[in-house]
Scaffold this motif. Structure first.
Motif, PDB file in Angstrom:
ATOM      1  N   LYS A 162      50.766 118.394  73.371  1.00 13.15           N
ATOM      2  CA  LYS A 162      49.801 117.311  73.147  1.00 13.15           C
ATOM      3  C   LYS A 162      50.470 115.944  73.295  1.00 13.15           C
ATOM      4  CE  LYS A 162      46.597 119.819  70.203  1.00 13.15           C
ATOM      5  NZ  LYS A 162      46.038 119.983  68.865  1.00 13.15           N
ATOM      6  N   MET A 163      51.661 115.831  72.750  1.00  8.73           N
ATOM      7  CA  MET A 163      52.386 114.562  72.872  1.00  8.73           C
ATOM      8  C   MET A 163      52.680 114.260  74.339  1.00  8.73           C
ATOM      9  SD  MET A 163      55.013 114.998  69.646  1.00  8.73           S
ATOM     10  CE  MET A 163      56.027 113.609  70.072  1.00  8.73           C
ATOM     11  N   MET A 164      53.099 115.283  75.068  1.00  5.58           N
ATOM     12  CA  MET A 164      53.415 115.093  76.486  1.00  5.58           C
ATOM     13  C   MET A 164      52.166 114.703  77.285  1.00  5.58           C
ATOM     14  SD  MET A 164      56.666 115.754  77.329  1.00  5.58           S
ATOM     15  CE  MET A 164      56.557 116.298  79.013  1.00  5.58           C
ATOM     16  N   GLU A 165      51.057 115.356  76.977  1.00  9.34           N
ATOM     17  CA  GLU A 165      49.813 115.081  77.694  1.00  9.34           C
ATOM     18  C   GLU A 165      49.331 113.653  77.471  1.00  9.34           C
ATOM     19  OE1 GLU A 165      47.908 119.578  77.870  1.00  9.34           O
ATOM     20  OE2 GLU A 165      47.326 118.241  76.224  1.00  9.34           O
ATOM     21  N   SER A 166      49.731 113.040  76.374  1.00 10.35           N
ATOM     22  CA  SER A 166      49.297 111.673  76.090  1.00 10.35           C
ATOM     23  C   SER A 166      50.094 110.639  76.900  1.00 10.35           C
ATOM     24  CB  SER A 166      49.411 111.370  74.594  1.00 10.35           C
ATOM     25  OG  SER A 166      50.767 111.255  74.218  1.00 10.35           O
ATOM     26  N   LEU A 167      51.175 111.076  77.539  1.00 17.92           N
ATOM     27  CA  LEU A 167      52.017 110.163  78.313  1.00 17.92           C
ATOM     28  C   LEU A 167      51.560 110.083  79.763  1.00 17.92           C
ATOM     29  CD1 LEU A 167      55.535 111.404  77.101  1.00 17.92           C
ATOM     30  CD2 LEU A 167      54.348 109.309  76.381  1.00 17.92           C
ATOM     31  N   PRO A 168      51.828 108.946  80.406  1.00 21.78           N
ATOM     32  CA  PRO A 168      51.565 108.874  81.846  1.00 21.78           C
ATOM     33  C   PRO A 168      52.435 109.907  82.576  1.00 21.78           C
ATOM     34  CG  PRO A 168      52.107 106.708  80.943  1.00 21.78           C
ATOM     35  CD  PRO A 168      52.342 107.702  79.862  1.00 21.78           C
ATOM     36  N   GLU A 169      51.995 110.347  83.723  1.00 16.15           N
ATOM     37  CA  GLU A 169      52.682 111.416  84.457  1.00 16.15           C
ATOM     38  C   GLU A 169      54.139 111.075  84.777  1.00 16.15           C
ATOM     39  OE1 GLU A 169      51.881 114.058  88.409  1.00 16.15           O
ATOM     40  OE2 GLU A 169      50.139 113.355  87.258  1.00 16.15           O
ATOM     41  N   THR A 170      54.406 109.813  85.089  1.00 17.37           N
ATOM     42  CA  THR A 170      55.797 109.440  85.400  1.00 17.37           C
ATOM     43  C   THR A 170      56.698 109.624  84.179  1.00 17.37           C
ATOM     44  OG1 THR A 170      55.297 107.126  84.922  1.00 17.37           O
ATOM     45  CG2 THR A 170      55.202 107.798  87.235  1.00 17.37           C
ATOM     46  N   LEU A 171      56.182 109.279  83.007  1.00 18.12           N
ATOM     47  CA  LEU A 171      56.957 109.495  81.785  1.00 18.12           C
ATOM     48  C   LEU A 171      57.077 110.984  81.465  1.00 18.12           C
ATOM     49  CD1 LEU A 171      55.816 106.596  79.406  1.00 18.12           C
ATOM     50  CD2 LEU A 171      57.961 106.848  80.634  1.00 18.12           C
ATOM     51  N   GLN A 172      56.032 111.740  81.743  1.00 19.25           N
ATOM     52  CA  GLN A 172      56.098 113.191  81.544  1.00 19.25           C
ATOM     53  C   GLN A 172      57.244 113.784  82.359  1.00 19.25           C
ATOM     54  OE1 GLN A 172      52.354 115.162  82.310  1.00 19.25           O
ATOM     55  NE2 GLN A 172      51.215 113.819  80.925  1.00 19.25           N
ATOM     56  N   ASP A 173      57.359 113.332  83.599  1.00 21.50           N
ATOM     57  CA  ASP A 173      58.434 113.831  84.464  1.00 21.50           C
ATOM     58  C   ASP A 173      59.808 113.512  83.876  1.00 21.50           C
ATOM     59  OD1 ASP A 173      56.560 114.790  86.244  1.00 21.50           O
ATOM     60  OD2 ASP A 173      56.723 113.079  87.616  1.00 21.50           O
ATOM     61  N   ARG A 174      59.954 112.285  83.355  1.00 20.06           N
ATOM     62  CA  ARG A 174      61.234 111.895  82.755  1.00 20.06           C
ATOM     63  C   ARG A 174      61.549 112.735  81.518  1.00 20.06           C
ATOM     64  NH1 ARG A 174      61.145 105.577  82.021  1.00 20.06           N
ATOM     65  NH2 ARG A 174      63.028 106.071  80.864  1.00 20.06           N
ATOM     66  N   VAL A 175      60.537 112.944  80.683  1.00 18.19           N
ATOM     67  CA  VAL A 175      60.733 113.745  79.470  1.00 18.19           C
ATOM     68  C   VAL A 175      61.099 115.178  79.836  1.00 18.19           C
ATOM     69  CG1 VAL A 175      59.578 114.726  77.440  1.00 18.19           C
ATOM     70  CG2 VAL A 175      59.257 112.301  78.010  1.00 18.19           C
ATOM     71  N   VAL A 176      60.424 115.736  80.818  1.00 13.61           N
ATOM     72  CA  VAL A 176      60.721 117.110  81.244  1.00 13.61           C
ATOM     73  C   VAL A 176      62.164 117.201  81.735  1.00 13.61           C
ATOM     74  CG1 VAL A 176      60.212 118.845  83.021  1.00 13.61           C
ATOM     75  CG2 VAL A 176      58.346 117.795  81.724  1.00 13.61           C
TER      76      VAL A 176
END
Length: 138
Positions: free
Chosen positions: A18-32
């Protein structure tokens, strides 16, 4: 399909998603990417711990023998003249700091150390004269 693949994610995983889904996709990529690196480091550290546990007793016996040889004046400094400075764990305040180095840098350091030791053992054949019982009888 394994039962693990069908299992419902834990609350912690669901919260993370849920936390990841709340982020923009570019930030999701960085977090992953950060999570991948972190998980790889955790696996490496666990592998280190298992390896250490499997050899701990042998290392203790070898250290006792080395101390005894030092006391008896039989020990000689290890002379590895390879022409470059190879960092060791002693160069870091803690093993944790060493483990925080990028994985490739750690692998490079360990590979250089292994090469230096291989060179030493090829040149100094005294170690081959040791019998298995020599280390245990200390």
């Amino acid at each position: 399909m394994s039962s693990r693949a069908l299992a419902k994610p834990s609350k912690r995983i669901a919260t993370l998603v849920k936390m990841m889904e709340s982020l923009p996709e570019t930030l999701q990529d960085r977090v992953v990417e950060h999570l991948r690196e972190y998980l790889e480091d955790l696996r490496d550290e666990e592998q280190w711990n298992v390896s250490f546990q499997n050899t701990e007793q042998s290392l203790i016996v070898a250290a006792k023998r080395a101390k005894q040889e030092i006391l008896e004046g039989k020990a000689q400094p290890l002379d590895i003249d390879i022409g470059l400075k190879i960092p060791t764990l002693a160069d870091y305040p803690s093993r944790r700091e060493f483990m925080q180095l990028p994985l490739e840098e750690r692998r490079s350091i360990l590979a250089k150390q292994a090469e230096a030791m291989l060179q030493h053992y090829r040149e100094d054949r005294e170690w081959q004269e040791l019998k298995a019982g020599d280390l245990i009888d200390c």
